[in-house]
Every structure is written in structure tokens, then in C-alpha cells.
Scaffold this active site. Structure first.
Site, PDB file in Angstrom:
ATOM      1  N   LYS A  96       0.830  -1.214   0.000  1.00  0.00           N
ATOM      2  CA  LYS A  96       0.000   0.000   0.000  1.00  0.00           C
ATOM      3  C   LYS A  96       0.858   1.255   0.000  1.00  0.00           C
ATOM      4  O   LYS A  96       0.480   2.264  -0.594  1.00  0.00           O
ATOM      5  CB  LYS A  96      -0.938   0.015   1.209  1.00  0.00           C
ATOM      6  CG  LYS A  96      -2.110  -0.929   1.033  1.00  0.00           C
ATOM      7  CD  LYS A  96      -3.252  -0.562   1.965  1.00  0.00           C
ATOM      8  CE  LYS A  96      -4.443  -1.475   1.757  1.00  0.00           C
ATOM      9  NZ  LYS A  96      -5.450  -1.364   2.803  1.00  0.00           N
ATOM     10  N   LYS A 114     -10.706  -3.458  -4.405  1.00  0.00           N
ATOM     11  CA  LYS A 114     -11.458  -2.205  -4.513  1.00  0.00           C
ATOM     12  C   LYS A 114     -10.660  -1.163  -5.263  1.00  0.00           C
ATOM     13  O   LYS A 114     -11.216  -0.252  -5.854  1.00  0.00           O
ATOM     14  CB  LYS A 114     -11.707  -1.629  -3.107  1.00  0.00           C
ATOM     15  CG  LYS A 114     -12.580  -2.457  -2.215  1.00  0.00           C
ATOM     16  CD  LYS A 114     -12.613  -1.903  -0.784  1.00  0.00           C
ATOM     17  CE  LYS A 114     -13.303  -2.889   0.138  1.00  0.00           C
ATOM     18  NZ  LYS A 114     -13.301  -2.535   1.541  1.00  0.00           N
ATOM     19  N   LYS A 143      -5.150 -10.079  -7.156  1.00  0.00           N
ATOM     20  CA  LYS A 143      -6.324 -10.195  -6.294  1.00  0.00           C
ATOM     21  C   LYS A 143      -7.440  -9.257  -6.766  1.00  0.00           C
ATOM     22  O   LYS A 143      -7.148  -8.144  -7.209  1.00  0.00           O
ATOM     23  CB  LYS A 143      -5.869  -9.799  -4.883  1.00  0.00           C
ATOM     24  CG  LYS A 143      -6.820 -10.041  -3.783  1.00  0.00           C
ATOM     25  CD  LYS A 143      -6.205  -9.637  -2.455  1.00  0.00           C
ATOM     26  CE  LYS A 143      -6.157  -8.132  -2.301  1.00  0.00           C
ATOM     27  NZ  LYS A 143      -5.752  -7.668  -0.982  1.00  0.00           N
TER      28      LYS A 143
END
Ligand code: TYM
Length: 344
Positions: free
Chosen positions: A114, A209, A206
Site C-alpha cells: 500500500k 477495490k 487479487k
């Protein structure tokens, strides 16, 4: 030592709840209600570890609450609330920041992903995120945590924090009459055919969102035609489906679609392959569209109905928060005794 069995899990209100969240988490949340006392939390304090538009966050929070209820979570029998309404989460997280070691947090792969290359510019909150997650679970002394595969490392860290707290404060825990160990070591529940749902555009990534391509995921807010379109366009290989699971080994896209079908149907992958082995993707995808629309359509409609009444959603969250806080406050009192913090 035996702890009262309790389930806790959380979902971030960061928009675009998708099929991965549904199959990896929400379906499990619903099933566990039959056997356990459950606490399901919309983790808005986790969401703000990266920038959230203050004008959008309330809607995103209500949307996760609506998804919980629309999927079948019973907010009367169990507890549904948003994290920031129970201040004890943040309070216990601070104590856990003083228990967790830098070396442990340095190993967290999700932080590395992230934060990306610009790590110096990531928030301190993003780094300390797993301590807050441990606090979410342990402030209720929860014993079972249903999550997708991607949360496994964070769960292991929660166990490490619980263990170190129990060890470091062992004499104080015993002196205050809180038994041998104060926190349970929470068990991750990561089972079934869809613990890691992959992108529809790339079987190595994956479903997420934050993927720039909306075609990569099926959102819980997608209408039937969007669901059909995305499944028909999903990446596949040219071969027919294998008859057995071993045949999926080097075919990530096929594996993903079979896993999705199995999870939606409540069956195992081998059962799906028994039925569809030898079929072309065109016919398998048609069956998958029917199944996905049949399962997700009613949820979508119910979410819309609930979202039209934000006052009702807010009252569900407020009542949930009130009940959660009673449990959390009791834990924090004990933690303060154990750590040696003077309190009322
Ligand atoms: P979050 O909000 O990213 O995701 C919510 C849940 O959905 C699962 N999930 C998936 N499962 C299968 N395939 C996928 N592609 C997929 N994407 C997401 C996640 O594993 C998760 O179960 N840190 C957590 C939220 C959290 C939490 C907690 C969870 C905060 N505190 C305490 C459990 C206990 C998160 O970001 O999940």
C-alpha cells in the site's frame, strides 16, 4: 484457559464492496451467526489511514452496513457498528503499539504494497494499522476471526501481540485475578473455495477495490447486465474445463471462475468440475452469470432499499455501538489494571 467463544471481523468503508469481500468475508459472517455471538464492524478508522474524502466517507460506511444487513446479518441478535463510535478500539491500539515490535510491523507485506515506493510519505497510521486491527479483535476478546486469505499475516500479528501482552504482564494479570492469560489467541477462519478471489482481468492479481479497471471486479452494487457483461468478458484460456481439481493447477483464470462458482453455489470445486468438466467456457460462463445474478441481484436490491433510509442505518449503527461499547469498556478497565494505569 477457556475463553468465551466470540466472532469478530471488520470491513473497510472504502467504496466498491466486491465479490471478493462477499465470498471471502460476508458469506462467512452470515453462516457464523448460527453458532457464535458475532460482532461485525465497519472499520472507518482503518479507512482513514489513506486519504478519504470527508464528504464521501459517511456514505461508504452506510453502504457497508447496508451490505451486511442485505446479505443476512441479523443486527438485532448480533452487533453491527462502525469502529470510530467505540473509542476503546483506539485506546487499546495505543497500548498494543507499545507491545508490538518495529521488526514485526516491518514484515507486513500489505504495508509495503500500500505504501509503494513512496514509503516516507505513507501515514504513520498505515504503518500501525495492524495494531489497531489487533485491538479491534481483542477489545472483545474475540476467539474467531473470519477473513480472506490476504488478512492472514495481520491475524498472525494479532496473535503475537496477544501472546506478548499475556507474557509481559503475566504476573500482573494473575495478581489482579484475571486468570493465567488475559487475551485469547484469535483464530483465523479462512476456509472454502474462495478465500482469495482474483481479478477477472488477470488471474495473478487479487480482486480489489482499488484496481483501476472496474471490469476486474464484480461490485455488490452492479446491476444484472453489468455482472453478465463482466463475467462474459472475464479472461480465460482456450481449453475446456478439466474434470478434476488437479487440472486447474496452472490455469489461474479457470481456477478463479470455478472457485467463484463453487462458493456462490455452496459447493466444493471438485463437485463443480464433476458437473462442468469438458465444457467450454462459453457455456460455463453462461451458468455462472445465472448463478451470480440469482445470488447478487436480491442483495443489490435490498442494499438500494436500505440506502434510501440513512436515518435507519445510523440508528442500527448507534445501537450496535452502544452494545459493543459495554464489552469494550469492561476490557479496557481490566487492561488498565493490568498495565498499571490509574483509572476510575
Ligand atoms: P478489507 O476491507 O480489505 O476486506 C474485507 C474482507 O474481505 C476480504 N477480501 C477478500 N477475500 C477474498 N478475495 C478477495 N479478493 C478479497 N478482498 C478482500 C478480506 O480478507 C476481509 O476479510 N484489515 C481488514 C479489515 C479489518 C479487520 C479487523 C478484519 C480491520 N480490523 C479485525 C478482521 C478483524 C481489511 O482491510 O479488510
Amino acid at each position: 484457559m477457556a475463553f468465551k467463544e466470540r466472532v469478530f471481523s471488520g470491513v473497510q468503508p472504502t467504496g466498491n464492496l466486491h465479490l471478493g469481500n462477499y465470498l471471502g468475508a460476508l458469506v462467512k459472517f452470515v453462516a457464523l451467526q448460527e453458532k457464535y455471538d458475532c460482532i461485525y464492524c465497519i472499520v472507518d478508522l482503518h479507512a482513514i489511514t489513506v486519504w478519504q474524502d470527508p464528504a464521501e466517507l459517511p456514505k461508504a460506511t452506510r453502504e457497508v452496513a447496508a451490505a451486511f444487513i442485505a446479505c443476512g446479518i441479523d443486527a438485532k441478535r448480533h452487533i453491527v457498528f462502525n469502529q470510530s463510535q467505540v473509542a476503546e478500539h483506539a485506546e487499546l491500539a495505543w497500548i498494543f503499539n507499545c507491545v508490538a515490535r518495529l521488526g514485526w510491523l516491518n514484515r507486513m507485506t500489505q504495508f509495503k504494497e500500500k505504501a509503494g515506493k513512496d514509503r516516507e510519505n505513507a501515514s504513520v497510521g498505515l504503518y500501525a494499522y495492524p495494531s489497531l486491527m489487533a485491538a479491534d479483535i481483542l477489545v472483545y476478546r474475540a476467539t474467531h476471526v473470519p477473513v480472506g486469505e490476504d488478512q492472514k499475516q495481520h491475524l498472525e500479528l494479532s496473535r503475537d501481540i496477544a501472546q506478548k501482552f499475556n507474557n509481559d504482564f503475566g504476573p500482573s494479570i494473575r495478581a489482579h485475578g484475571y486468570g493465567e492469560a488475559f487475551f485469547p489467541l484469535p483464530e483465523p477462519l479462512i476456509q472454502g473455495p474462495a478465500t482469495r478471489v482474483m481479478s477477472l482481468r488477470d488471474g495473478a492479481k487479487k480482486m480489489s477495490k482499488s484496481d483501476a479497471s472496474d471490469q476486474s471486479r464484480i461490485n455488490l452494487t452492479d446491476a444484472a447486465d453489468a455482472i453478465a457483461h463482466k463475467i462474459r468478458r472475464a479472461k480465460t484460456d482456450p481449453d475446456p474445463l478439466p474434470g478434476e481439481e488437479a487440472g486447474l493447477a496452472s490455469r489461474p483464470e479457470a481456477d478463479n471462475l470455478v472457485g467463484i462458482y463453487a462458493a456462490l453455489a455452496g459447493r466444493a470445486k471438485w463437485e463443480v468440475l464433476k458437473e462442468f468438466g469438458g465444457a467450454q467456457f462459453s457455456s460455463f460462463k453462461a451458468a455462472l452469470v445465472d448463478l451470480a445474478v440469482a445470488k447478487l441481484g436480491p442483495i443489490n436490491a435490498e442494499m438500494k432499499r436500505l440506502m434510501a433510509d440513512p436515518v435507519h442505518i445510523d440508528s442500527v449503527l448507534a445501537q450496535g455501538a452502544e452494545r459493543a461499547q459495554v464489552i469494550a469498556a469492561e476490557t479496557m478497565k481490566a487492561v488498565k489494571d493490568i498495565v498499571g494505569l490509574v483509572h476510575r
